[in-house]
Design an enzyme around this catalytic site. Structure first.
Site, mmCIF file in Angstrom:
data_model
loop_
_atom_site.group_PDB
_atom_site.id
_atom_site.type_symbol
_atom_site.label_atom_id
_atom_site.label_comp_id
_atom_site.label_asym_id
_atom_site.label_seq_id
_atom_site.Cartn_x
_atom_site.Cartn_y
_atom_site.Cartn_z
ATOM 1 C CE1 TYR A 1 23.502 88.723 -72.604
ATOM 2 C CE2 TYR A 1 25.825 88.339 -72.331
ATOM 3 C CZ TYR A 1 25.004 89.202 -72.286
ATOM 4 O OH TYR A 1 25.164 90.046 -72.558
ATOM 5 C CG HIS A 2 29.218 86.956 -74.190
ATOM 6 N ND1 HIS A 2 29.163 85.690 -73.408
ATOM 7 C CD2 HIS A 2 29.438 87.955 -72.943
ATOM 8 C CE1 HIS A 2 29.366 86.372 -71.815
ATOM 9 N NE2 HIS A 2 29.377 87.566 -72.807
ATOM 10 C CB SER B 1 27.915 82.201 -72.426
ATOM 11 O OG SER B 1 27.579 83.098 -73.256
ATOM 12 C CB THR C 1 28.479 91.852 -73.718
ATOM 13 O OG1 THR C 1 29.451 91.820 -73.268
ATOM 14 C CG2 THR C 1 27.907 90.959 -75.448
ATOM 15 C CE LYS D 1 23.423 92.188 -74.773
ATOM 16 N NZ LYS D 1 22.586 92.668 -74.652
HETATM 17 P P1 NAD Z 1 18.852 92.568 -65.603
HETATM 18 O O1 NAD Z 1 18.141 91.331 -66.474
HETATM 19 O O2 NAD Z 1 19.076 93.146 -64.717
HETATM 20 O O3 NAD Z 1 17.559 93.388 -67.069
HETATM 21 C C1 NAD Z 1 17.104 92.983 -67.870
HETATM 22 C C2 NAD Z 1 15.652 93.931 -67.667
HETATM 23 O O4 NAD Z 1 15.086 93.170 -69.053
HETATM 24 C C3 NAD Z 1 14.373 92.559 -66.816
HETATM 25 O O5 NAD Z 1 13.806 93.555 -66.085
HETATM 26 C C4 NAD Z 1 13.603 92.035 -67.310
HETATM 27 O O6 NAD Z 1 12.772 91.888 -66.675
HETATM 28 C C5 NAD Z 1 14.113 92.629 -68.858
HETATM 29 N N1 NAD Z 1 13.652 91.891 -69.698
HETATM 30 C C6 NAD Z 1 14.624 91.119 -70.293
HETATM 31 N N2 NAD Z 1 14.024 90.291 -71.790
HETATM 32 C C7 NAD Z 1 12.562 91.423 -71.808
HETATM 33 C C8 NAD Z 1 11.725 91.137 -72.975
HETATM 34 N N3 NAD Z 1 11.610 90.063 -73.933
HETATM 35 N N4 NAD Z 1 10.687 91.851 -72.348
HETATM 36 C C9 NAD Z 1 10.359 93.312 -71.813
HETATM 37 N N5 NAD Z 1 11.695 92.534 -70.365
HETATM 38 C C10 NAD Z 1 13.119 92.295 -71.006
HETATM 39 O O7 NAD Z 1 20.015 93.123 -66.877
HETATM 40 P P2 NAD Z 1 21.466 94.369 -66.159
HETATM 41 O O8 NAD Z 1 22.584 93.677 -66.166
HETATM 42 O O9 NAD Z 1 20.012 95.049 -66.385
HETATM 43 O O10 NAD Z 1 21.586 94.019 -68.405
HETATM 44 C C11 NAD Z 1 20.542 95.039 -69.033
HETATM 45 C C12 NAD Z 1 21.448 95.074 -70.719
HETATM 46 O O11 NAD Z 1 22.730 95.338 -69.992
HETATM 47 C C13 NAD Z 1 21.696 93.429 -71.233
HETATM 48 O O12 NAD Z 1 21.126 93.537 -72.300
HETATM 49 C C14 NAD Z 1 22.496 93.225 -71.105
HETATM 50 O O13 NAD Z 1 23.609 91.900 -71.867
HETATM 51 C C15 NAD Z 1 23.158 94.678 -71.055
HETATM 52 N N6 NAD Z 1 24.673 93.910 -70.883
HETATM 53 C C16 NAD Z 1 24.999 93.506 -68.831
HETATM 54 C C17 NAD Z 1 26.344 93.785 -68.263
HETATM 55 C C18 NAD Z 1 26.159 93.565 -66.520
HETATM 56 O O14 NAD Z 1 26.890 93.386 -66.060
HETATM 57 N N7 NAD Z 1 25.171 93.543 -66.035
HETATM 58 C C19 NAD Z 1 27.603 93.670 -68.841
HETATM 59 C C20 NAD Z 1 27.762 94.503 -70.487
HETATM 60 C C21 NAD Z 1 26.309 94.244 -70.662
HETATM 61 N N1 USQ Z 2 34.875 84.645 -62.698
HETATM 62 C C1 USQ Z 2 34.958 84.147 -61.585
HETATM 63 N N2 USQ Z 2 34.348 83.387 -60.871
HETATM 64 C C2 USQ Z 2 33.026 84.248 -60.384
HETATM 65 C C3 USQ Z 2 32.778 84.533 -61.440
HETATM 66 C C4 USQ Z 2 33.115 85.025 -63.220
HETATM 67 O O1 USQ Z 2 36.504 83.672 -61.919
HETATM 68 O O2 USQ Z 2 32.326 84.128 -59.287
HETATM 69 C C5 USQ Z 2 35.080 84.540 -64.245
HETATM 70 C C6 USQ Z 2 34.635 84.151 -64.805
HETATM 71 O O3 USQ Z 2 34.690 82.694 -65.200
HETATM 72 C C7 USQ Z 2 34.920 85.183 -66.976
HETATM 73 C C8 USQ Z 2 34.830 86.213 -65.913
HETATM 74 O O4 USQ Z 2 35.163 86.455 -64.213
HETATM 75 O O5 USQ Z 2 36.034 84.708 -67.179
HETATM 76 C C9 USQ Z 2 33.669 86.772 -66.523
HETATM 77 O O6 USQ Z 2 32.899 86.634 -65.786
HETATM 78 P P1 USQ Z 2 30.583 87.108 -64.891
HETATM 79 O O7 USQ Z 2 30.485 86.477 -64.804
HETATM 80 O O8 USQ Z 2 31.343 88.527 -64.384
HETATM 81 O O9 USQ Z 2 30.689 88.292 -66.354
HETATM 82 P P2 USQ Z 2 30.516 87.368 -68.217
HETATM 83 O O10 USQ Z 2 29.554 85.582 -67.473
HETATM 84 O O11 USQ Z 2 31.267 87.754 -68.789
HETATM 85 O O12 USQ Z 2 29.165 88.246 -68.514
HETATM 86 C C10 USQ Z 2 28.918 89.533 -67.186
HETATM 87 C C11 USQ Z 2 27.128 90.033 -67.861
HETATM 88 C C12 USQ Z 2 26.505 90.317 -69.327
HETATM 89 C C13 USQ Z 2 27.525 91.159 -70.091
HETATM 90 C C14 USQ Z 2 28.913 90.866 -69.728
HETATM 91 C C15 USQ Z 2 30.600 91.398 -70.254
HETATM 92 O O13 USQ Z 2 26.040 89.224 -66.546
HETATM 93 O O14 USQ Z 2 25.369 90.387 -69.092
HETATM 94 O O15 USQ Z 2 26.975 91.244 -71.193
HETATM 95 O O16 USQ Z 2 29.250 90.511 -68.353
HETATM 96 S S1 USQ Z 2 32.079 90.567 -70.659
HETATM 97 O O17 USQ Z 2 32.067 89.340 -69.628
HETATM 98 O O18 USQ Z 2 32.133 91.904 -71.079
HETATM 99 O O19 USQ Z 2 31.400 90.146 -72.413
#
Ligand code: NAD
Ligand code: USQ
Length: 382
Positions: free
Chosen positions: A181-182, A179, A144, A185
């Site tokens: 979570y982050h 966070s 990420t 990664k």
């Molecule tokens: P999502 O939660 O919709 O999908 C993740 C999938 O992985 C789910 O279907 C879940 O059931 C499965 N999963 C989770 N843990 C597992 C495990 N231990 N074993 C098997 N399956 C498991 O998430 P997404 O939005 O599709 O994101 C996918 C990936 O991309 C994540 O790694 C996330 O960190 C990364 N990512 C997402 C975004 C975003 O904006 N959605 C942005 C940047 C990075």
């Molecule tokens: N934010 C708002 N209002 C909202 C929701 C979010 O102002 O209603 C702000 C947050 O405070 C933050 C920014 O928008 O500053 C992004 O938040 P987000 O919830 O859209 O994204 P984030 O928590 O960073 O996480 C999401 C995905 C995660 C991925 C990440 C990419 O859930 O899996 O890793 O985006 S990145 O942001 O580049 O790290």
């Protein structure tokens, strides 16, 4: 190519599995369906009504004649993962399967620990499985952009040349994630980099920005194939959340001043970026990092864009600056490099008013499914 899409039932994974299958790859999904369980835990849902994974792949097979195999199971169970590797012998392993919500990881100690165990150990298992069963398999790992945080210098793609006391080196770019979570990664990145160095694994870390949209050409082929669309304050991400808020006439929830700037990309580009990585594998022992986003916006800019587009559709919504539930910079410098994927052929789908309108119209179609109580943030970083 034999490709495993781990997390293939999720928001990014499902359209990626379809896209790669459409391109003629032999695709296998691995997923433990935990994303659907988080919805039950949080009393939430996808705005779009999603079919079961079984129904999804059966419909794909009916429409295209292509088979996507499914293994339902957890990357944390090494016996299960070993079986998948032995049976499928993947040439590429696309790893989406992690707990991906920052707010979910900040709910309490249990959720922070779960997120660490699920993500860090699951990824470590994947590294061991590659080493043990398919040492040539290319790991395509979703990282990420948030790993870098928001430093007061330009963000490079994974590495930076540093000159210190007269000596120079190319070092991993400093990480300042926002966070638990982050942070997982970042821990994954360190583990992958180390595994590449000691075992000669080939890996590409896709440091993805915030993904918006829901449809791709493949998910539009039939309503059973529709992608999930998250809007709640835990799993919904900024742009998609604002669009669903506009659909129900809710104030757009900008946290704090709204100067938080992030890299964004359309889901249609996510699927293509994974294809590009698969077609251009990292060398043996190489740990390659691509920054996967196409444009940067502040959250206030996004809210204002959506306010304008909603107005054109006859919907009046206010932009509301809520007290920020997170601890983060609200005004900061942001300039990140993203040329590697473009150089390899990515043609970005940019965020135009028409693109916003198309997603908003989809949200309007399903707006009755939105649970209004889930819109305002309840999890705080403190
Ligand atoms: P999502 O939660 O919709 O999908 C993740 C999938 O992985 C789910 O279907 C879940 O059931 C499965 N999963 C989770 N843990 C597992 C495990 N231990 N074993 C098997 N399956 C498991 O998430 P997404 O939005 O599709 O994101 C996918 C990936 O991309 C994540 O790694 C996330 O960190 C990364 N990512 C997402 C975004 C975003 O904006 N959605 C942005 C940047 C990075
Ligand atoms: N934010 C708002 N209002 C909202 C929701 C979010 O102002 O209603 C702000 C947050 O405070 C933050 C920014 O928008 O500053 C992004 O938040 P987000 O919830 O859209 O994204 P984030 O928590 O960073 O996480 C999401 C995905 C995660 C991925 C990440 C990419 O859930 O899996 O890793 O985006 S990145 O942001 O580049 O790290």
């Amino acid at each position: 190519m034999r490709i495993i899409v781990a997390g293939g039932d999720g928001f990014c994974g499902w359209p990626t599995a379809l896209y790669l299958s459409e391109k003629g790859h032999d695709v296998t999904i691995v997923d433990n369906l935990v994303r659907r369980k988080y919805d039950e835990e949080l009393n939430s849902n996808s705005v779009t009504p999603i079919a079961s994974l079984e129904e999804r792949v059966a419909k794909w097979n009916e429409l295209t004649g292509k088979e996507i195999k499914v293994y339902e199971g957890d990357l944390n169970h090494y016996d299960f993962l070993s079986l998948v590797f032995k049976q499928e012998r993947p040439e590429a392993f696309v790893h989406f399967a992690e707990q991906r919500s920052a707010p979910y990881s900040m709910i309490d100690r249990e959720h922070a620990v779960y997120t660490h165990q699920n993500n860090v150990i699951g990824n470590l298992n994947v590294l061991y499985a590659i080493k043990e069963f398919e040492p040539d398999c290319h790991l395509i790992k979703l990282g990420t952009m948030g790993e870098y945080g928001q430093p007061n210098i330009d963000i490079e793609e994974g590495y930076i040349e540093v000159e210190h006391k007269g000596r120079k080196d190319v070092l991993p770019f400093p990480k300042q994630p926002g966070s638990f979570y982050h942070l997982t990664k970042v821990h994954d990145t360190d583990n992958i980099m180390f595994a590449c160095k000691i075992w000669g694994i080939r890996a590409t870390d896709l440091n993805q920005g915030v993904v918006y949209g829901l449809n791709t050409e493949e998910t539009l082929k039939d309503p059973v194939l529709v992608n999930r669309l998250d809007y709640d304050a835990i799993f919904g991400t900024a742009l998609n959340r604002f669009l669903t808020q506009a659909a129900i006439g809710h104030d757009l929830t900008v946290y704090g001043a709204g100067g938080q700037t992030r890299g964004y990309l359309n889901i249609k580009d996510t699927v293509r970026c994974v294809e590009i990585a698969a077609e251009n594998p990292a060398d043996k022992g190489e740990f390659r990092v691509f920054n996967q986003f196409t444009e940067s916006f502040s959250v206030l800019e996004l809210a204002q864009k959506i306010q304008g587009v909603a107005k054109e559709l006859g919907i009046d919504v206010e932009v509301s600056n809520l007290e920020n539930p997170r601890v983060e910079k609200e005004e900061h410098y942001y300039n990140a490099v993203n040329t590697a994927l473009i150089d390899l052929g990515l043609e970005p789908h940019l965020l135009t008013d028409d693109v916003l309108k198309e997603i908003l119209e989809y949200c309007l179609e399903y707006k009755d499914r939105i649970i209004v109580d889930n819109v305002l943030p309840q999890v705080t970083w403190k």
